[in-house]
Design a protein around this motif. Structure first.
Motif, short mmCIF file in Angstrom:
data_model
loop_
_atom_site.label_atom_id
_atom_site.label_comp_id
_atom_site.label_asym_id
_atom_site.label_seq_id
_atom_site.Cartn_x
_atom_site.Cartn_y
_atom_site.Cartn_z
N SER A 12 0.88 -1.29 0.16
CA SER A 12 0.35 -0.12 0.34
C SER A 12 0.87 1.08 0.13
O SER A 12 2.23 1.09 0.20
CB SER A 12 -0.93 -0.29 1.47
N GLY A 39 1.14 3.59 -10.41
CA GLY A 39 1.26 2.80 -9.54
C GLY A 39 2.91 4.57 -8.79
O GLY A 39 2.26 5.15 -8.76
N ALA A 82 -1.19 0.90 -9.19
CA ALA A 82 -1.50 1.18 -8.67
C ALA A 82 -3.01 0.08 -8.22
O ALA A 82 -3.11 -0.97 -9.45
CB ALA A 82 -2.49 1.93 -10.10
N GLY A 83 -4.45 0.45 -7.66
CA GLY A 83 -5.37 -1.12 -7.09
C GLY A 83 -6.32 -0.85 -8.46
O GLY A 83 -6.30 -1.60 -8.95
#
Length: 146
Positions: free
Chosen positions: A99, A126, A145-146
């Motif tokens: 994270s 990201g 990135a999620g």
């Protein structure tokens, strides 16, 4: 104009390409680099030996997720060149973090270790922070990135 090397065909594959199991980098001073990476990884090497054929010595760290990170010396045959990511070959090694909050925890850890680093940078794919080992090898802590 040079022609491109033949690439994989587009025919359907029946198996997934495997993930990276280990990375090995050549270092100029194995003792110095072993101390530096041991502090960074907060771990001792799991292997420290000459390769069977006597061509190189490797010191290996086990990382979370089953990956191995090796330091190599080539019995005095190293080129002596400094690392340059603009030379054909390795550009950098990226380590995955979970994270953005964990990334900032790592930045604080780099600060505690006295490891110089760049600013945390974000892009569409990201967020990461770059730093270098004692030989100048480019490393990055990165969260996609999620």
């Amino acid at each position: 104009m040079a022609s491109a090397a033949p690439g994989p065909t587009t025919k359907e594959s029946t198996m997934a390409f495997p993930g990276i199991q280990h990375v090995a980098v050549t270092v100029s001073d194995l003792e110095r680099s072993t101390r530096w990476y041991a502090a960074l990884f907060d771990a001792e090497p799991v292997l420290d030996e000459d390769e069977e054929g006597g061509r190189f010595h490797h010191t290996v760290f086990a990382l979370d997720g089953g990956q191995l990170f090796g330091l190599h010396t080539h019995q005095g045959r190293e080129s002596g060149d400094t690392f340059d990511e603009e030379r054909t070959g390795l550009d950098h090694v990226g380590f995955a973090v979970g994270s953005v909050e964990e990334l900032h925890d790592w930045v604080r850890r780099l600060d505690d270790l006295g490891v110089a680093h760049g600013e945390v940078k974000s892009a569409g794919y990201g967020t990461g922070v770059s730093f270098r080992d004692p030989d100048g090898i480019a490393l990055e802590l990165f969260v996609g990135a999620g």
